[in-house]
Write a protein that holds these residues in place. Sequence first.
Motif, PDB file in Angstrom:
ATOM      1  N   ALA A 216       0.857  -1.191   0.000  1.00 14.81           N
ATOM      2  CA  ALA A 216       0.000   0.000   0.000  1.00 14.81           C
ATOM      3  C   ALA A 216       0.888   1.234   0.000  1.00 14.81           C
ATOM      4  O   ALA A 216       1.101   1.881   1.014  1.00 14.81           O
ATOM      5  CB  ALA A 216      -0.928  -0.010   1.202  1.00 14.81           C
ATOM      6  N   ALA A 217       1.448   1.533  -1.178  1.00 16.27           N
ATOM      7  CA  ALA A 217       2.422   2.620  -1.305  1.00 16.27           C
ATOM      8  C   ALA A 217       1.917   3.661  -2.289  1.00 16.27           C
ATOM      9  O   ALA A 217       1.100   3.370  -3.179  1.00 16.27           O
ATOM     10  CB  ALA A 217       3.773   2.069  -1.763  1.00 16.27           C
ATOM     11  N   SER A 218       2.407   4.834  -2.127  1.00 18.96           N
ATOM     12  CA  SER A 218       2.031   5.931  -3.019  1.00 18.96           C
ATOM     13  C   SER A 218       2.944   5.958  -4.237  1.00 18.96           C
ATOM     14  O   SER A 218       4.053   5.411  -4.209  1.00 18.96           O
ATOM     15  CB  SER A 218       2.135   7.260  -2.270  1.00 18.96           C
ATOM     16  OG  SER A 218       3.499   7.604  -2.069  1.00 18.96           O
ATOM     17  N   PRO A 219       2.510   6.606  -5.309  1.00 18.70           N
ATOM     18  CA  PRO A 219       3.426   6.850  -6.429  1.00 18.70           C
ATOM     19  C   PRO A 219       4.524   7.826  -6.009  1.00 18.70           C
ATOM     20  O   PRO A 219       4.423   8.501  -4.978  1.00 18.70           O
ATOM     21  CB  PRO A 219       2.518   7.462  -7.509  1.00 18.70           C
ATOM     22  CG  PRO A 219       1.120   7.142  -7.090  1.00 18.70           C
ATOM     23  CD  PRO A 219       1.142   7.065  -5.598  1.00 18.70           C
ATOM     24  N   LYS A 220       5.569   7.910  -6.821  1.00 19.64           N
ATOM     25  CA  LYS A 220       6.657   8.841  -6.518  1.00 19.64           C
ATOM     26  C   LYS A 220       6.231  10.275  -6.800  1.00 19.64           C
ATOM     27  O   LYS A 220       5.413  10.542  -7.683  1.00 19.64           O
ATOM     28  CB  LYS A 220       7.897   8.492  -7.333  1.00 19.64           C
ATOM     29  CG  LYS A 220       8.569   7.199  -6.892  1.00 19.64           C
ATOM     30  CD  LYS A 220       9.865   6.969  -7.658  1.00 19.64           C
ATOM     31  CE  LYS A 220      10.564   5.705  -7.161  1.00 19.64           C
ATOM     32  NZ  LYS A 220      11.847   5.467  -7.877  1.00 19.64           N
ATOM     33  N   SER A 221       6.810  11.176  -6.035  1.00 19.68           N
ATOM     34  CA  SER A 221       6.511  12.595  -6.199  1.00 19.68           C
ATOM     35  C   SER A 221       7.182  13.132  -7.449  1.00 19.68           C
ATOM     36  O   SER A 221       8.072  12.500  -8.038  1.00 19.68           O
ATOM     37  CB  SER A 221       7.003  13.381  -4.976  1.00 19.68           C
ATOM     38  OG  SER A 221       8.423  13.309  -4.901  1.00 19.68           O
ATOM     39  N   ALA A 222       6.775  14.318  -7.861  1.00 23.56           N
ATOM     40  CA  ALA A 222       7.469  15.001  -8.947  1.00 23.56           C
ATOM     41  C   ALA A 222       8.864  15.399  -8.461  1.00 23.56           C
ATOM     42  O   ALA A 222       9.017  15.857  -7.320  1.00 23.56           O
ATOM     43  CB  ALA A 222       6.689  16.235  -9.378  1.00 23.56           C
ATOM     44  N   PRO A 223       9.886  15.214  -9.276  1.00 26.85           N
ATOM     45  CA  PRO A 223      11.250  15.533  -8.811  1.00 26.85           C
ATOM     46  C   PRO A 223      11.458  17.026  -8.630  1.00 26.85           C
ATOM     47  O   PRO A 223      10.913  17.852  -9.368  1.00 26.85           O
ATOM     48  CB  PRO A 223      12.142  14.978  -9.930  1.00 26.85           C
ATOM     49  CG  PRO A 223      11.269  14.950 -11.141  1.00 26.85           C
ATOM     50  CD  PRO A 223       9.882  14.696 -10.651  1.00 26.85           C
ATOM     51  N   GLN A 224      12.239  17.372  -7.628  1.00 25.54           N
ATOM     52  CA  GLN A 224      12.663  18.743  -7.371  1.00 25.54           C
ATOM     53  C   GLN A 224      14.187  18.765  -7.395  1.00 25.54           C
ATOM     54  O   GLN A 224      14.828  17.911  -6.773  1.00 25.54           O
ATOM     55  CB  GLN A 224      12.139  19.238  -6.032  1.00 25.54           C
ATOM     56  CG  GLN A 224      10.622  19.362  -5.964  1.00 25.54           C
ATOM     57  CD  GLN A 224      10.091  20.426  -6.908  1.00 25.54           C
ATOM     58  OE1 GLN A 224      10.721  21.472  -7.089  1.00 25.54           O
ATOM     59  NE2 GLN A 224       8.946  20.164  -7.527  1.00 25.54           N
ATOM     60  N   CYS A 225      14.770  19.745  -8.105  1.00 26.00           N
ATOM     61  CA  CYS A 225      16.213  19.752  -8.343  1.00 26.00           C
ATOM     62  C   CYS A 225      16.852  21.007  -7.765  1.00 26.00           C
ATOM     63  O   CYS A 225      16.187  22.035  -7.568  1.00 26.00           O
ATOM     64  CB  CYS A 225      16.508  19.669  -9.844  1.00 26.00           C
ATOM     65  SG  CYS A 225      15.776  18.220 -10.651  1.00 26.00           S
ATOM     66  N   VAL A 226      18.163  20.911  -7.522  1.00 25.61           N
ATOM     67  CA  VAL A 226      18.963  22.028  -7.027  1.00 25.61           C
ATOM     68  C   VAL A 226      20.386  21.824  -7.532  1.00 25.61           C
ATOM     69  O   VAL A 226      20.830  20.684  -7.725  1.00 25.61           O
ATOM     70  CB  VAL A 226      18.923  22.094  -5.484  1.00 25.61           C
ATOM     71  CG1 VAL A 226      19.603  20.906  -4.858  1.00 25.61           C
ATOM     72  CG2 VAL A 226      19.545  23.389  -4.990  1.00 25.61           C
ATOM     73  N   GLU A 227      21.081  22.936  -7.767  1.00 26.59           N
ATOM     74  CA  GLU A 227      22.455  22.875  -8.246  1.00 26.59           C
ATOM     75  C   GLU A 227      23.414  23.183  -7.110  1.00 26.59           C
ATOM     76  O   GLU A 227      23.200  24.134  -6.352  1.00 26.59           O
ATOM     77  CB  GLU A 227      22.674  23.861  -9.397  1.00 26.59           C
ATOM     78  CG  GLU A 227      21.913  23.506 -10.662  1.00 26.59           C
ATOM     79  CD  GLU A 227      22.257  24.442 -11.811  1.00 26.59           C
ATOM     80  OE1 GLU A 227      23.170  25.279 -11.637  1.00 26.59           O
ATOM     81  OE2 GLU A 227      21.619  24.325 -12.867  1.00 26.59           O
ATOM     82  N   THR A 228      24.467  22.388  -7.033  1.00 32.63           N
ATOM     83  CA  THR A 228      25.537  22.656  -6.060  1.00 32.63           C
ATOM     84  C   THR A 228      26.572  23.533  -6.746  1.00 32.63           C
ATOM     85  O   THR A 228      27.099  23.173  -7.802  1.00 32.63           O
ATOM     86  CB  THR A 228      26.185  21.343  -5.597  1.00 32.63           C
ATOM     87  OG1 THR A 228      26.662  20.621  -6.739  1.00 32.63           O
ATOM     88  CG2 THR A 228      25.188  20.480  -4.857  1.00 32.63           C
ATOM     89  N   VAL A 229      26.853  24.698  -6.165  1.00 29.60           N
ATOM     90  CA  VAL A 229      27.739  25.668  -6.781  1.00 29.60           C
ATOM     91  C   VAL A 229      29.138  25.513  -6.221  1.00 29.60           C
ATOM     92  O   VAL A 229      29.349  25.009  -5.117  1.00 29.60           O
ATOM     93  CB  VAL A 229      27.230  27.108  -6.543  1.00 29.60           C
ATOM     94  CG1 VAL A 229      25.868  27.292  -7.171  1.00 29.60           C
ATOM     95  CG2 VAL A 229      27.146  27.411  -5.051  1.00 29.60           C
ATOM     96  N   PHE A 230      30.126  25.968  -7.017  1.00 28.43           N
ATOM     97  CA  PHE A 230      31.509  25.976  -6.544  1.00 28.43           C
ATOM     98  C   PHE A 230      31.653  27.033  -5.467  1.00 28.43           C
ATOM     99  O   PHE A 230      30.950  28.040  -5.436  1.00 28.43           O
ATOM    100  CB  PHE A 230      32.459  26.273  -7.700  1.00 28.43           C
ATOM    101  CG  PHE A 230      32.566  25.145  -8.685  1.00 28.43           C
ATOM    102  CD1 PHE A 230      33.307  24.016  -8.394  1.00 28.43           C
ATOM    103  CD2 PHE A 230      31.896  25.207  -9.894  1.00 28.43           C
ATOM    104  CE1 PHE A 230      33.399  22.974  -9.303  1.00 28.43           C
ATOM    105  CE2 PHE A 230      31.987  24.175 -10.808  1.00 28.43           C
ATOM    106  CZ  PHE A 230      32.734  23.048 -10.515  1.00 28.43           C
ATOM    107  N   LYS A 231      32.620  26.814  -4.585  1.00 20.83           N
ATOM    108  CA  LYS A 231      32.843  27.763  -3.507  1.00 20.83           C
ATOM    109  C   LYS A 231      33.273  29.111  -4.034  1.00 20.83           C
ATOM    110  O   LYS A 231      33.020  30.140  -3.422  1.00 20.83           O
ATOM    111  CB  LYS A 231      33.899  27.215  -2.539  1.00 20.83           C
ATOM    112  CG  LYS A 231      33.435  25.975  -1.788  1.00 20.83           C
ATOM    113  CD  LYS A 231      34.474  25.503  -0.803  1.00 20.83           C
ATOM    114  CE  LYS A 231      33.995  24.271  -0.032  1.00 20.83           C
ATOM    115  NZ  LYS A 231      35.009  23.781   0.929  1.00 20.83           N
ATOM    116  N   SER A 232      33.962  29.137  -5.205  1.00 18.54           N
ATOM    117  CA  SER A 232      34.400  30.416  -5.773  1.00 18.54           C
ATOM    118  C   SER A 232      33.216  31.261  -6.194  1.00 18.54           C
ATOM    119  O   SER A 232      33.313  32.474  -6.301  1.00 18.54           O
ATOM    120  CB  SER A 232      35.318  30.174  -6.968  1.00 18.54           C
ATOM    121  OG  SER A 232      34.652  29.405  -7.957  1.00 18.54           O
TER     122      SER A 232
END
Length: 366
Positions: A216-232
Amino acid sequence: MGTPGMTWLMVLLGLCFLLIPGSSELVCYTAVESLDLGCLLQWDCPNASPNTTYTVQTKTQGDPWQDVPWCVWISSRSCDISQVFSNFELYNMIRLGVHLSPSSTEWLKPRKFDYSDFNFSPPSVSVSLKDDQMVVQVQFPCAANRRCSLERCCPISKLIDPWTTVTVYNALGGDEYQSRTVWTQEVMSYVEFSGLSLGQKYCAEANFSFPTFALAASPKSAPQCVETVFKSRLLPVLCMGIGLTSLLLFPLVVMFLRKSRRATPATENQPKALSSAQEPISLVPLSPAPVDLCEIHLELIDDHISTESCPGLTSNQNRTLLHYDPSSGAIYWNSGGMELDCGLDSGISIPPASRSSEVTCGASGD
């Protein structure tokens, strides 16, 4: 072969058997639809007349059968009982009653309502970066239940403690992904991921299931994305943030200074009195000192001089005070033994001389 009388008797008995009420078996088909812990009972009785009425009853483990108040003697073919059940860890039963007459009700075989009937909507996720970690927040869908208000969302995590699975993967390609499953006992679920590479794009998606029944499981959610930036890249962003903050705070500081100036008492605008009175200047009388008449001389400009007569002296006396020496172009004083008081601002008086300055200077020259 039987006689004709026996044949007609058997036909009459068959007709009577068919006409006896309740002799034919009543057939009804029931089904339960459940979404996000809701419960909708539907039924179909093909042999029932269009005017047949129905009653729905429910039973929770350890309790007697009870009528659903809004589903008693109804003619419709469905009943929403989402508000009835509150504990999904116990056995919950449902049965349908068919009213064949005002005094006769036939109850169909009860059926259970449990996690095998559950269906769920997908959750929603939001992602954020915290230092070098990715935080995924999981929001569960709303549920309709008597313990929740109908005017606002009541997450199903208030009614059950679901298992939540969150998966993070690299959207730019490769096999880089992480997955974690947690037992959610709060209204929302927070899952953290570390070890992410800089300059990549990571997406997160989640689903959940009933705690004791993984199917009894739900479908997967819509993906949400984020970018990891360089420290510079963080330094320009930080500088921009400081600049914007300064622009926002500068008008507030100016307004604060203006208000503080207006609030200053008017007395402060007046010049403050001197902390101590000025000491009077004591005039020390100058001690009379002998004046060397030989050092006093006047130079003529354009071969003429202008003299100012002293008050109290005659014109002849004024002329005798000054002697002009054509050879040197200088004028010499000759007091003639008198005290000079010509109203000079300096207040210096020339003491009387026994001889003329001309003679004295001549003697000193010798």
